[in-house]
Motif scaffolding. Structure first.
Motif, PDB file in Angstrom:
ATOM      1  N   ASP A  98     -32.106  -5.742  -8.175  1.00  0.00           N
ATOM      2  CA  ASP A  98     -31.455  -4.427  -8.078  1.00  0.00           C
ATOM      3  C   ASP A  98     -29.945  -4.665  -8.085  1.00  0.00           C
ATOM      4  OD1 ASP A  98     -30.401  -1.940  -7.363  1.00  0.00           O
ATOM      5  OD2 ASP A  98     -32.159  -1.428  -6.159  1.00  0.00           O
ATOM      6  N   ASP A  99     -29.364  -4.638  -9.291  1.00  0.00           N
ATOM      7  CA  ASP A  99     -27.944  -4.990  -9.428  1.00  0.00           C
ATOM      8  C   ASP A  99     -27.027  -4.037  -8.673  1.00  0.00           C
ATOM      9  OD1 ASP A  99     -28.741  -3.023 -11.283  1.00  0.00           O
ATOM     10  OD2 ASP A  99     -26.968  -3.377 -12.509  1.00  0.00           O
ATOM     11  N   LEU A 100     -27.422  -2.772  -8.551  1.00  0.00           N
ATOM     12  CA  LEU A 100     -26.592  -1.815  -7.824  1.00  0.00           C
ATOM     13  C   LEU A 100     -26.506  -2.191  -6.346  1.00  0.00           C
ATOM     14  CD1 LEU A 100     -27.714   1.581  -9.414  1.00  0.00           C
ATOM     15  CD2 LEU A 100     -25.691   0.211  -9.944  1.00  0.00           C
ATOM     16  N   ARG A 101     -27.644  -2.593  -5.761  1.00  0.00           N
ATOM     17  CA  ARG A 101     -27.651  -2.996  -4.355  1.00  0.00           C
ATOM     18  C   ARG A 101     -26.935  -4.334  -4.164  1.00  0.00           C
ATOM     19  NH1 ARG A 101     -28.192   1.921  -2.699  1.00  0.00           N
ATOM     20  NH2 ARG A 101     -30.257   2.824  -2.981  1.00  0.00           N
ATOM     21  N   VAL A 102     -27.102  -5.242  -5.116  1.00  0.00           N
ATOM     22  CA  VAL A 102     -26.395  -6.516  -5.044  1.00  0.00           C
ATOM     23  C   VAL A 102     -24.883  -6.270  -5.066  1.00  0.00           C
ATOM     24  CG1 VAL A 102     -25.920  -8.689  -6.241  1.00  0.00           C
ATOM     25  CG2 VAL A 102     -28.266  -7.837  -6.084  1.00  0.00           C
ATOM     26  N   LYS A 103     -24.478  -5.360  -5.955  1.00  0.00           N
ATOM     27  CA  LYS A 103     -23.054  -5.031  -6.063  1.00  0.00           C
ATOM     28  C   LYS A 103     -22.539  -4.411  -4.755  1.00  0.00           C
ATOM     29  CE  LYS A 103     -21.989  -3.484 -10.075  1.00  0.00           C
ATOM     30  NZ  LYS A 103     -21.757  -2.592 -11.254  1.00  0.00           N
ATOM     31  N   GLN A 104     -23.381  -3.576  -4.133  1.00  0.00           N
ATOM     32  CA  GLN A 104     -22.988  -2.972  -2.863  1.00  0.00           C
ATOM     33  C   GLN A 104     -22.773  -4.022  -1.786  1.00  0.00           C
ATOM     34  OE1 GLN A 104     -25.923   0.601  -2.896  1.00  0.00           O
ATOM     35  NE2 GLN A 104     -24.503   1.021  -1.234  1.00  0.00           N
ATOM     36  N   ILE A 105     -23.632  -5.030  -1.764  1.00  0.00           N
ATOM     37  CA  ILE A 105     -23.493  -6.097  -0.776  1.00  0.00           C
ATOM     38  C   ILE A 105     -22.144  -6.797  -0.943  1.00  0.00           C
ATOM     39  CG2 ILE A 105     -24.391  -8.335  -0.037  1.00  0.00           C
ATOM     40  CD1 ILE A 105     -27.198  -7.288  -0.813  1.00  0.00           C
ATOM     41  N   PHE A 106     -21.852  -7.194  -2.186  1.00  0.00           N
ATOM     42  CA  PHE A 106     -20.569  -7.844  -2.470  1.00  0.00           C
ATOM     43  C   PHE A 106     -19.404  -6.931  -2.076  1.00  0.00           C
ATOM     44  CE2 PHE A 106     -22.934 -10.739  -5.257  1.00  0.00           C
ATOM     45  CZ  PHE A 106     -22.222 -11.921  -5.125  1.00  0.00           C
ATOM     46  N   ASN A 107     -19.462  -5.677  -2.545  1.00  0.00           N
ATOM     47  CA  ASN A 107     -18.337  -4.757  -2.336  1.00  0.00           C
ATOM     48  C   ASN A 107     -18.113  -4.442  -0.862  1.00  0.00           C
ATOM     49  OD1 ASN A 107     -17.638  -4.598  -5.039  1.00  0.00           O
ATOM     50  ND2 ASN A 107     -18.941  -2.819  -5.428  1.00  0.00           N
TER      51      ASN A 107
END
Length: 551
Positions: free
Chosen positions: A271-280
């Motif tokens: 889930d790239d959107l959730r992965v991106k949220q973690i990073f951000n």
């Protein structure tokens, strides 16, 4: 004579023991009876034919009947209706048949006609492998049920508030992100204006992220948060993260260091959107709490068969975290060291959500911090292996020099939109600026785009079938006839045209579970606002492009 004396001595001694034993049993029975009579619960015992053998004081009070009048009799003697007595004995039969406890919620009427809700538990009494009766306890749950109903009502009210808030905030954000995105694609815009549009667009996406955090907490609390795994390009994901977060430096003397293992896979499944949220979320905190020095992002991976563990750490030279506050970091709505951080904005949701996302991905997050020196977060999350080769040194160098961003923007600007000049679509939204955004995006495909501001007009146009549309893009929350009512009305027309025309939900109501709601009410697809260009392109190709080819 001696033997007789011994026998008599033994007899009288045993008789004394029996008396003491009988006295002890009587005392224990009296104590137990007193305890059972003191409890407000209805407690009873019956034989295999549902005849009462025990009956506590609360039962006497509830039915206004004495123990002596009911012992040896069935529930009919309680003065209750025959229907209740039959249901009562039916539960008894379940206990005897299953040889296990049975719990039911039931109305047990009192002698004065009050209908009182009880939770009744009946359990079998088993001796030598045989059921000799059952024991039961009924506890009034009227107040508990009232509290549960109040909690349910409060939860529903909260859900409605979150849905309305989502809609009200996403609607103007859609305009900000959508129109700036369209302007960024224009070639006759000056560099300074385009740069300003990019900043506005990024700020709009940042605000969207904050709204998403609030919605995510609602999803997590309701148990509706689900991952949506897809294949994604790791350099693109890292580029998006870098582009967004270097803006957080602003005018602060901070160096942003990036380290990426060039052997890690270029493509992953997750889930790239959730992965991106973690990073951000983690990078946002790093820049937020660092006044000077450096922020470091290091990314690596480790493969185990079809699993890729995405490993990264984010380190900063910021204010750090006190030891006693580390345990509070991942608590909802909590910001630690609020006195020192009173000038720093935040909802207190980012780290809590981040931890929950990581746990859903079977991962873990740890933190090392020294107050006044800095903080490092270590993260491990599970992703799927795709096998599309490594990232490579050149791509990593581009990411580190932040030049990959420009290449990606060029690719974005040259998005290969299909030529659908023969297609005609209808856009329905009560907010006219949203119509401008949607129509502008759809006209990039050279389609003819008609717009109406309410559901009833859309229904009338489909009913007339003149002109005939290849798809309908429908808002949800509209005054009068909303999007769902309009979609139902269209499907109910019964014509082949009305039954088969693609209807796509374009909605700011992006709460968990709504995609299923739309798909089960006549919609073919769901796109949340602000509109995602790539998501819109995929829907257009699947539902409008294929239909146009058929025609």
């Amino acid at each position: 004579l001696v033997i007789l004396v011994l026998i008599l001595a033994l007899f009288y001694r045993n008789r004394g023991d029996r008396k003491r034993l009988a006295k002890l049993v009587a005392e224990q029975t009296s104590t137990l009876t007193a305890i059972l009579d003191a409890t407000p619960d209805l407690i009873f015992r019956t034989d295999p034919k549902s005849r009462f053998t025990e009956f506590n004081a609360s039962m006497e009070k509830h039915f206004n009947i004495s123990r002596s009048d009911i012992i040896g009799k069935t529930p009919v003697a309680l003065g209750v209706s025959l229907d209740f007595a039959e249901r009562y004995m039916a539960v008894d039969n379940q206990v005897f048949d299953k040889k296990q406890s049975v719990t039911v919620e039931e109305i047990i009427p009192s002698f004065d006609g009050k209908q009182i809700l009880f939770e009744t538990i009946k359990s079998p009494i088993i001796q030598d492998g045989k059921i000799t009766g059952l024991v039961g306890m009924a506890r009034e749950i009227t107040q508990r049920k009232a509290i549960e109903e109040d909690a349910k009502s409060a939860s529903e009210a909260k859900s409605r508030f979150v849905a309305n808030m989502s809609h009200e905030m996403r609607t103007p954000l859609n305009v900000i992100v959508g129109l700036t995105g369209l302007m960024m694609e224009e070639t006759d815009v000056t560099a300074s204006i385009k740069e300003s549009m990019e900043k506005i667009n990024t700020a709009g996406n940042t605000l969207t992220g904050i709204i998403n955090n609030v919605l995510d907490i609602s999803k997590i609390e309701s148990g509706k948060l689900e991952l949506v795994p897809v294949q994604y390009d790791v350099p693109s994901l890292l580029n998006d993260i870098i582009t967004l977060n270097i803006m957080r430096i602003e005018n602060k003397p901070i160096i942003f260091d990036l380290y990426v293992n060039d052997d890690m896979p270029r493509t992953l499944f997750g889930d790239d959107l959730r992965v991106k949220q973690i990073f951000n979320n983690l990078l946002s905190n790093a820049f937020k709490y660092t006044k000077e020095g450096s922020v470091t992002l290091s990314v690596d991976s480790r493969r185990e068969d079809d699993i890729v563990w995405l490993l990264f750490y984010i380190s900063d030279t910021g204010i750090g975290i006190r030891k006693e506050d580390i345990a509070k970091l991942f608590t909802d709505y909590n910001q630690v060291d609020t006195r020192a951080n009173r000038e720093i904005e935040g909802t207190g949701l980012g780290l809590s959500i981040t931890k929950k996302f990581i746990e859903i991905m079977d991962g873990e997050i740890t933190v090392d911090s020294e107050y006044g020196v800095g903080t490092t977060f270590h993260v491990r999350i599970r992703q799927g292996f795709v096998g599309d080769g490594p990232i490579g040194r050149k791509t990593v160098e581009s990411l580190r020099s932040f030049s990959y961003s420009d290449k990606k923007k060029l690719m974005h600007k040259k998005l290969a939109r299909a030529d659908l000049s023969h297609a005609r679509v209808l856009v329905v939204d009560d907010f006219t600026t949203n119509l401008d955004v949607a129509a502008g995006m759809l006209r990039k495909y050279k389609m003819q785009v008609d717009c109406v501001t309410n559901g009833q007009d859309a229904v009338n146009l489909i009913a007339a079938a003149a002109p005939a549309y290849d798809a309908v893009f429908m808002d949800h929350m509209m005054p009068g006839m909303d999007g769902i009512e309009a979609a139902r009305a269209i499907r109910a027309m019964g014509t082949e045209y009305a039954k088969n025309i693609p209807i796509i939900a374009l909605t700011a109501n992006a709460v968990a579970g709504n995609e299923e709601m739309f798909l089960s009410n006549g919609f073919n697809a769901y796109l949340p606002k602000p509109f995602n260009v790539m998501g819109l392109d995929l829907v257009v190709k699947q539902l409008v492009g294929d239909k146009s080819k058929e025609q």
